[in-house]
Design a protein around this motif. Structure first.
Motif, short mmCIF file in Angstrom:
data_model
loop_
_atom_site.label_atom_id
_atom_site.label_comp_id
_atom_site.label_asym_id
_atom_site.label_seq_id
_atom_site.Cartn_x
_atom_site.Cartn_y
_atom_site.Cartn_z
N LEU A 14 -13.12 -7.59 1.14
CA LEU A 14 -13.09 -6.19 0.69
C LEU A 14 -12.77 -5.26 1.87
CD1 LEU A 14 -13.54 -4.42 -1.78
CD2 LEU A 14 -15.99 -4.57 -1.42
N ARG A 15 -13.38 -5.54 3.01
CA ARG A 15 -13.13 -4.72 4.21
C ARG A 15 -11.67 -4.87 4.66
NH1 ARG A 15 -16.54 -0.82 4.88
NH2 ARG A 15 -16.68 -0.83 7.14
N GLU A 16 -11.15 -6.09 4.56
CA GLU A 16 -9.74 -6.31 4.95
C GLU A 16 -8.80 -5.54 4.03
OE1 GLU A 16 -10.61 -10.75 6.77
OE2 GLU A 16 -9.46 -10.59 4.91
N LEU A 17 -9.14 -5.57 2.75
CA LEU A 17 -8.31 -4.85 1.77
C LEU A 17 -8.38 -3.34 2.06
CD1 LEU A 17 -6.64 -4.94 -0.87
CD2 LEU A 17 -8.79 -4.83 -2.14
N GLN A 18 -9.57 -2.87 2.37
CA GLN A 18 -9.73 -1.44 2.68
C GLN A 18 -8.88 -1.05 3.89
OE1 GLN A 18 -14.11 -0.94 3.01
NE2 GLN A 18 -13.82 0.60 1.42
N LEU A 19 -8.91 -1.90 4.91
CA LEU A 19 -8.17 -1.58 6.13
C LEU A 19 -6.67 -1.51 5.84
CD1 LEU A 19 -7.99 -1.01 9.12
CD2 LEU A 19 -8.10 -3.47 9.57
N LYS A 20 -6.20 -2.50 5.08
CA LYS A 20 -4.77 -2.54 4.74
C LYS A 20 -4.39 -1.25 3.99
CE LYS A 20 -2.03 -5.22 1.69
NZ LYS A 20 -2.31 -6.02 0.54
N ARG A 21 -5.24 -0.87 3.05
CA ARG A 21 -4.93 0.31 2.24
C ARG A 21 -5.10 1.61 3.03
NH1 ARG A 21 -7.17 -1.56 -3.79
NH2 ARG A 21 -5.33 -2.85 -4.19
N LEU A 22 -6.09 1.63 3.91
CA LEU A 22 -6.30 2.85 4.70
C LEU A 22 -5.10 3.11 5.61
CD1 LEU A 22 -8.31 5.14 5.50
CD2 LEU A 22 -9.08 3.65 7.36
N LYS A 23 -4.62 2.03 6.25
CA LYS A 23 -3.45 2.17 7.13
C LYS A 23 -2.29 2.80 6.35
CE LYS A 23 -4.06 -1.78 10.22
NZ LYS A 23 -3.68 -3.16 10.48
N GLU A 42 -1.51 18.98 15.24
CA GLU A 42 -2.24 20.01 16.01
C GLU A 42 -3.41 19.41 16.77
OE1 GLU A 42 -1.22 23.97 13.37
OE2 GLU A 42 -3.26 23.14 13.29
N ALA A 43 -4.06 18.40 16.14
CA ALA A 43 -5.24 17.79 16.79
C ALA A 43 -4.83 16.60 17.68
CB ALA A 43 -6.24 17.37 15.74
N GLY A 44 -3.52 16.35 17.77
CA GLY A 44 -3.03 15.24 18.60
C GLY A 44 -3.49 13.88 18.08
N ILE A 45 -3.57 13.74 16.76
CA ILE A 45 -4.07 12.48 16.18
C ILE A 45 -2.92 11.57 15.80
CG2 ILE A 45 -5.33 11.49 14.21
CD1 ILE A 45 -6.95 14.15 14.24
N ASP A 46 -3.06 10.30 16.21
CA ASP A 46 -2.06 9.30 15.87
C ASP A 46 -2.38 8.75 14.47
OD1 ASP A 46 -0.50 7.07 15.62
OD2 ASP A 46 -1.29 6.03 17.38
N PRO A 47 -1.45 8.85 13.53
CA PRO A 47 -1.76 8.36 12.18
C PRO A 47 -1.80 6.82 12.08
CG PRO A 47 0.48 9.16 12.26
CD PRO A 47 -0.10 9.43 13.61
N GLY A 48 -1.55 6.14 13.17
CA GLY A 48 -1.61 4.67 13.14
C GLY A 48 -3.06 4.20 13.21
N ILE A 49 -3.55 3.62 12.10
CA ILE A 49 -4.95 3.17 12.04
C ILE A 49 -5.00 1.70 12.42
CG2 ILE A 49 -6.77 2.60 10.34
CD1 ILE A 49 -6.83 5.50 10.67
N THR A 284 -9.41 8.60 -0.43
CA THR A 284 -8.75 7.85 -1.50
C THR A 284 -7.89 6.77 -0.84
OG1 THR A 284 -6.81 9.27 -1.48
CG2 THR A 284 -8.57 9.92 -2.97
N LEU A 285 -8.02 5.53 -1.29
CA LEU A 285 -7.25 4.45 -0.65
C LEU A 285 -5.98 4.10 -1.40
CD1 LEU A 285 -10.17 2.06 0.43
CD2 LEU A 285 -8.80 3.56 1.88
N THR A 286 -5.89 4.54 -2.66
CA THR A 286 -4.75 4.08 -3.47
C THR A 286 -4.05 5.21 -4.21
OG1 THR A 286 -6.37 3.64 -5.19
CG2 THR A 286 -5.64 1.75 -3.90
#
Ligand code: DLL
Length: 426
Positions: A14-23, A42-49, A284-286
C-alpha cells in the motif's frame, strides 16, 4: 468487502502504491495547474518526490487558495474533459467548486461502494437517499456508490419528512443514508405520525457530513433499531467516501490508495505521530481533474496505530471531534460542540435537538445550552433534567454552562447540516 484485494493490501504494498501515485500526482499538479507551479517555484520546491516523507516539503493548500482560484482555476485539463461539478454550500463565502472527469467519478463511486459495503449494503437492499440532489456532494456520492454495489436506490431527495417516511414504509426501505441529525428528526416525525421507527424495515444507516458524537450514534441506533455507520468526506476530496467505519465501530478506515493522510499541529504545521490529535491534512492521489496537495481540512482527529481485526489494512482515524474553526474559546477554555452534544445525548430524558448560545454579559462570556426534552415536562422536572445535564457538561468540558430544557419541537431543525452554535459575540 467490495474490493477485497485493495482493502486488505499488505501495508508495504500500500505504501509503495501511495509513493508511485504521489510522485505522479505532484508532477501532474505542477505541470498543469498554474497555482501549484507558482507556489512551488516561489518556495524553491522541487516537484520530484522520492519518498513518502517528502510530502512534508510541499506547501499546504487551504480553502482560501481554492476560493481565490474558483471556480475553474485549479483544473488540470480543458473543460471538455469534465462531466460533473459539485460545490460546497458557500455559507461562509464563495462556494468551493470541484469538477470531475469521468475517471474522477469512477474513483468516487469506487470509494463510496467500499464504504457502503463496509456498512452492510448489498444488492438485496432497498436504499433510500433522503438528501437534496444538487450541488452538495452528499446525495450523488451515495447514489453512485449504491449503484456500484447494485442496491435498489430510492432517490427521495430533499425534505418533506412525512413523505420520506411514507415512502420508506411503502417501498420497505432497508438502508438509509444522510446527515445524522436528520435521522433523529425523522424518528421524531415518525412517532408523531403514529409510526414506530423501529417497526419499519430500516436495518442499517450510514451518516456523516457533520460532527456526530457516539451518544448521538447510540440514540439513532436505539430509536431506529438499526446499525449505524459513520462516513466522512469533503467536497474538496470528492465528497463523502474518504473514510467510514467497519463493523468494529472503532475508527474510520481511510482509503489510502486514493488519499494520503497526515495529522499536523494546526499551530505549527508540523507533522504529528499516530495517536496524536491534530488537524487532518489530505492529498488526493488519483484525482486527474483537480488534484489537491496537502489540503488543510480543519478537521480534528488522530490516526490509529495498529491493525484492525476486520482485516482491512487501510489506516483508521478517530471520529472527527470537530473543526478547528468550530472550536469555541471561552474564558481561555477550548470547547468543541461535540463534547456538549455527548453530555446532552447521554441524558435519557433529553430529546433529539439542542442548541448552544454564546453571549457576552458585561465582560464575561456565557454559554446557554437549550435542550429539547424527550416529552413535555413541567417546570420542576425541567430544572431537574437541566441540572443533571449541566453537571455532565462540566465533567466533559470542565466548563459551567447554563442549561435550559425546552419543549419538544421548539428549536430550529435543519434538513442539511445542523447549526448547533449561535455565537452572539461576533
Ligand atoms: O459534507 C460530504 C459528506 C456528505 C460527508 C454526506 C458525509 C456524508 P462538505 O459539505 O464539503 O462535504 O463538508 C465537509 O463536513 O470537512 C467535516 O468538517 C464535516 N464532516 C463530513 N463528514 C463528517 C463526519 C460533506 N462523518 C466537512 N463527522 C468536513 C464529522 C464530518 N464531520
Amino acid at each position: 468487502m467490495f474490493n477485497p484485494k485493495i482493502e486488505t493490501l499488505p501495508r508495504k504494498e500500500l505504501r509503495e502504491l501511495q509513493l508511485k501515485r504521489l510522485k505522479a500526482i505532484v508532477l501532474h499538479a505542477y505541470e498543469h495547474v498554474p497555482f501549484y507551479r507558482k507556489k512551488f517555484d516561489e518556495a524553491g520546491i522541487d516537484p520530484g518526490i522520492k519518498t513518502l516523507d517528502d510530502v512534508t516539503k510541499l506547501p499546504f493548500t487551504t480553502k482560501d487558495d481554492l476560493r481565490d482560484n474558483a471556480p475553474f482555476g485549479m483544473l488540470t485539463s480543458p473543460m471538455e474533459q469534465y462531466i460533473e461539478l459539485h460545490a460546497s454550500s458557500g455559507t461562509t463565502g464563495t462556494p468551493v467548486t470541484v469538477c470531475y472527469t469521468r475517471n474522477d467519478l469512477e474513483v468516487w463511486s469506487e470509494v463510496m461502494a467500499r464504504c457502503l459495503s463496509m456498512a452492510g449494503l448489498t444488492e438485496k437492499d432497498v436504499f433510500q437517499i433522503p438528501i437534496p440532489y444538487g450541488t452538495f456532494t452528499g446525495a450523488f456520492g451515495f447514489h453512485y456508490g449504491g449503484q456500484r454495489v447494485g442496491a435498489l436506490i430510492v432517490p427521495t431527495g430533499k425534505g418533506d419528512s412525512e413523505r420520506q417516511l411514507r415512502l420508506m414504509k411503502y417501498y420497505g426501505t432497508t438502508f438509509i443514508a444522510g446527515i445524522a441529525s436528520y435521522a433523529l428528526h425523522l424518528a421524531n416525525v415518525a412517532k408523531k405520525m403514529g409510526m414506530e421507527p423501529s417497526g419499519l424495515s430500516v436495518r442499517n444507516g450510514i451518516f456523516g457530513a457533520e460532527m456526530f458524537s457516539s451518544e448521538m450514534k447510540r440514540k439513532i441506533m436505539n430509536e431506529w433499531g438499526m446499525d449505524v455507520h459513520d462516513i466522512y468526506g469533503l467536497t474538496e476530496m470528492c465528497g463523502p467516501g474518504v473514510s467510514a467505519d467497519c463493523d468494529e465501530h472503532d475508527g474510520l478506515h481511510l482509503w489510502e490508495d486514493h488519499f494520503l493522510a497526515e495529522i499536523i499541529d494546526p499551530e505549527t504545521g508540523e507533522q504529528l505521530d499516530p495517536e496524536e490529535e491534530g488537524e487532518l491534512v489530505l492529498t488526493t492521489l488519483t484525482k486527474d481533474g483537480m488534484p489537491i496537495i496537502r489540503y488543510r481540512t480543519r478537521d480534528i482527529t488522530y490516526l490509529y496505530d495498529g491493525e484492525c481485526s476486520c482485516g482491512r489494512t487501510h489506516v483508521k482515524h478517530a471520529p472527527i471531534k470537530g473543526r478547528s474553526d468550530d472550536m469555541i474559546i471561552v474564558k481561555g477554555t477550548n470547547i468543541f460542540p461535540s463534547q456538549v452534544e455527548e453530555a446532552v445525548m447521554k441524558h435519557p430524558e433529553a430529546g433529539n435537538n439542542w442548541l448552544m448560545i454564546i453571549e457576552k454579559q458585561g465582560d464575561m462570556d456565557t454559554i446557554t445550552v437549550k435542550v429539547e426534552g424527550k416529552q413535555k415536562y413541567d417546570e420542576r422536572e425541567k430544572e431537574r433534567i437541566a441540572a443533571a445535564i449541566q453537571k455532565e457538561i462540566r465533567v466533559i468540558t470542565t466548563f459551567g454552562m447554563r442549561v435550559e430544557v425546552v419543549d419538544p419541537d421548539t428549536l430550529p431543525v435543519s434538513e442539511g447540516k445542523a447549526r448547533r452554535v449561535i455565537d452572539k459575540r461576533k
